[in-house]
Scaffold this motif. Structure first.
Motif, PDB file in Angstrom:
ATOM      1  N   LEU A 198      47.734  32.732  41.987  1.00  0.00           N
ATOM      2  CA  LEU A 198      46.511  31.713  42.479  1.00  0.00           C
ATOM      3  C   LEU A 198      45.253  31.237  41.783  1.00  0.00           C
ATOM      4  O   LEU A 198      44.604  30.123  41.255  1.00  0.00           O
ATOM      5  CB  LEU A 198      45.965  31.667  43.836  1.00  0.00           C
ATOM      6  CG  LEU A 198      47.508  31.661  44.975  1.00  0.00           C
ATOM      7  CD1 LEU A 198      46.745  31.842  46.056  1.00  0.00           C
ATOM      8  CD2 LEU A 198      47.663  29.876  44.661  1.00  0.00           C
ATOM      9  N   SER A 199      44.843  32.582  41.326  1.00  0.00           N
ATOM     10  CA  SER A 199      43.540  31.997  40.420  1.00  0.00           C
ATOM     11  C   SER A 199      44.083  31.893  39.486  1.00  0.00           C
ATOM     12  O   SER A 199      43.374  31.162  38.579  1.00  0.00           O
ATOM     13  CB  SER A 199      42.135  32.959  40.909  1.00  0.00           C
ATOM     14  OG  SER A 199      42.260  34.273  42.286  1.00  0.00           O
ATOM     15  N   PHE A 200      44.431  32.526  38.660  1.00  0.00           N
ATOM     16  CA  PHE A 200      44.771  31.782  37.384  1.00  0.00           C
ATOM     17  C   PHE A 200      44.917  30.275  37.103  1.00  0.00           C
ATOM     18  O   PHE A 200      44.700  29.361  36.583  1.00  0.00           O
ATOM     19  CB  PHE A 200      45.827  33.074  36.908  1.00  0.00           C
ATOM     20  CG  PHE A 200      45.560  33.847  36.046  1.00  0.00           C
ATOM     21  CD1 PHE A 200      44.455  34.164  35.177  1.00  0.00           C
ATOM     22  CD2 PHE A 200      46.458  34.834  35.945  1.00  0.00           C
ATOM     23  CE1 PHE A 200      44.596  35.279  34.744  1.00  0.00           C
ATOM     24  CE2 PHE A 200      46.355  36.172  35.869  1.00  0.00           C
ATOM     25  CZ  PHE A 200      45.130  35.884  34.685  1.00  0.00           C
ATOM     26  N   LYS A 201      45.821  30.012  38.812  1.00  0.00           N
ATOM     27  CA  LYS A 201      46.129  28.482  38.471  1.00  0.00           C
ATOM     28  C   LYS A 201      45.424  27.387  38.874  1.00  0.00           C
ATOM     29  O   LYS A 201      44.597  26.445  38.058  1.00  0.00           O
ATOM     30  CB  LYS A 201      46.816  28.248  39.609  1.00  0.00           C
ATOM     31  CG  LYS A 201      47.666  27.233  40.285  1.00  0.00           C
ATOM     32  CD  LYS A 201      48.244  26.464  41.552  1.00  0.00           C
ATOM     33  CE  LYS A 201      49.211  25.381  41.300  1.00  0.00           C
ATOM     34  NZ  LYS A 201      50.425  25.554  42.628  1.00  0.00           N
ATOM     35  N   ALA A 202      44.118  28.052  39.178  1.00  0.00           N
ATOM     36  CA  ALA A 202      42.689  27.411  39.487  1.00  0.00           C
ATOM     37  C   ALA A 202      42.241  27.357  38.480  1.00  0.00           C
ATOM     38  O   ALA A 202      40.922  26.121  38.587  1.00  0.00           O
ATOM     39  CB  ALA A 202      42.068  28.344  40.721  1.00  0.00           C
ATOM     40  N   SER A 203      42.174  28.290  37.193  1.00  0.00           N
ATOM     41  CA  SER A 203      41.567  27.855  36.601  1.00  0.00           C
ATOM     42  C   SER A 203      42.024  27.236  35.134  1.00  0.00           C
ATOM     43  O   SER A 203      40.991  26.487  34.719  1.00  0.00           O
ATOM     44  CB  SER A 203      41.449  29.984  35.870  1.00  0.00           C
ATOM     45  OG  SER A 203      40.840  30.580  36.802  1.00  0.00           O
ATOM     46  N   ALA A 204      42.928  27.093  35.320  1.00  0.00           N
ATOM     47  CA  ALA A 204      43.795  26.339  34.271  1.00  0.00           C
ATOM     48  C   ALA A 204      43.471  24.738  35.189  1.00  0.00           C
ATOM     49  O   ALA A 204      43.298  23.796  34.236  1.00  0.00           O
ATOM     50  CB  ALA A 204      45.567  26.188  34.712  1.00  0.00           C
ATOM     51  N   TYR A 205      42.876  24.394  36.279  1.00  0.00           N
ATOM     52  CA  TYR A 205      42.187  23.175  36.836  1.00  0.00           C
ATOM     53  C   TYR A 205      41.319  23.247  36.658  1.00  0.00           C
ATOM     54  O   TYR A 205      40.766  21.817  36.213  1.00  0.00           O
ATOM     55  CB  TYR A 205      42.408  23.050  38.754  1.00  0.00           C
ATOM     56  CG  TYR A 205      43.633  22.519  38.678  1.00  0.00           C
ATOM     57  CD1 TYR A 205      44.832  21.410  38.891  1.00  0.00           C
ATOM     58  CD2 TYR A 205      44.241  23.481  39.962  1.00  0.00           C
ATOM     59  CE1 TYR A 205      45.528  21.417  39.660  1.00  0.00           C
ATOM     60  CE2 TYR A 205      45.553  23.142  40.911  1.00  0.00           C
ATOM     61  CZ  TYR A 205      46.261  22.395  40.187  1.00  0.00           C
ATOM     62  OH  TYR A 205      47.920  21.731  41.232  1.00  0.00           O
ATOM     63  N   SER A 206      40.674  23.943  36.399  1.00  0.00           N
ATOM     64  CA  SER A 206      39.134  24.340  35.865  1.00  0.00           C
ATOM     65  C   SER A 206      39.505  23.313  34.126  1.00  0.00           C
ATOM     66  O   SER A 206      38.349  23.291  33.791  1.00  0.00           O
ATOM     67  CB  SER A 206      38.513  25.270  36.835  1.00  0.00           C
ATOM     68  OG  SER A 206      38.324  26.008  37.751  1.00  0.00           O
TER      69      SER A 206
END
Length: 286
Positions: A198-206
């Protein structure tokens, strides 16, 4: 003993970050301890559990009243002192693991918190929203579903502690302890793996939002030239809070941040390192 009590007091304070969690921890552990074989103040433990059952009616989500620091500290102080004066009916090598399993949830949570904060370069006592119950809610668990899951884990670890104190065959208790430990490790590893994804997914959004608003330059910056000034903006601390709030909040933040960058560094080259760090290179010859 002093270190044990101080640690447990802080552990129970740390898990009091979700409605009803510290209360159900106190109820389950105190009840299981009240039925331990050996010398112990069993009636007082049952009274303690009963008091928290009454409190839970008002502390269950959505909570009307809260423990506060003094209330959560009391749980660790009382249960810790009770287990210290316990005289087991059967004293074998597994008796020393009884307290560890009774307080396993709190111990795991504080251990993860200390490691996480030290790796981030902050004080172990600095609060954050990365405890186990916070991670469950970020995985789209409702507060009540997360509470049920945490209560089930606490019940299982407390049951393991109770069984280890029983006058059973040593090998049977040892096998049960190994199985319980293995299950805890699997659950924890799964939780951390999903949280990482989930952190990687949020990083991709960022990453996408930053490129959208800041027109970031591709490739690495040549740092060998003279007359250049380097400015670094580390957004990681902000993103930890923003990821908790959602994508809309991230987008609003980056939009406001991009306005600041354009005003402060209108002609500068901007690069992204990782997902959170902005490197600005500007001409410093003037």
């Amino acid at each position: 003993s002093g270190f044990f009590i101080l640690s447990l007091v802080n552990m129970t304070n740390m898990i009091d970050g979700m409605d009803g969690l510290a209360a159900i921890f106190a109820i389950i552990v105190a009840t299981m301890m009240a039925f331990l074989p050996g010398e112990l103040n069993h009636p007082v433990l049952l009274l303690f559990a009963t008091a928290y059952i009454a409190f839970l009616f008002f502390n269950f989500h959505p909570a009307k009243i809260y423990l506060g620091d003094a209330g959560s500290h009391l749980i660790g102080l009382f249960l810790g002192t009770q287990i210290l004066v316990w005289k087991p009916e059967v004293m074998d090598a597994l008796a020393m693991f009884v307290p560890l399993f009774f307080f396993a949830h709190a111990e795991i949570d504080i251990a993860l918190a200390v490691v996480r904060r030290l790796r981030a370069g902050v004080s172990p006592f600095q609060g954050d929203r990365e405890h186990i119950h916070h991670k469950l809610i970020k995985m789209d668990f409702s507060v009540r579903k997360a509470w049920v899951l945490m209560a089930a884990v606490i019940f299982c670890t407390a049951t393991t502690a109770w069984l280890l104190a029983q006058p059973l065959v040593f090998n049977v208790k040892f096998v049960f302890m190994i199985l319980a430990t293995g299950l805890l490790v699997i659950l924890l590893a799964g939780l951390l793996k999903v949280d990482r994804l989930l952190s990687f997914k949020a990083s991709a959004y960022s990453n996408g939002f930053l490129n959208q608003y800041l027109n970031l330059q591709p490739g690495a910056i040549n740092l060998d030239r003279r007359g250049m000034k380097i400015i670094v903006y580390d957004l990681f601390a902000y993103y930890q809070e923003l990821q908790w709030r959602g994508v809309d909040q991230i987008q609003q933040f980056i939009s406001a941040f991009s306005d600041l960058i354009k005003e402060t560094h209108p002609l500068s080259q901007k690069n992204l390192y990782g997902s959170y760090t902005i490197i600005v290179v500007e001409n410093n010859t003037e």
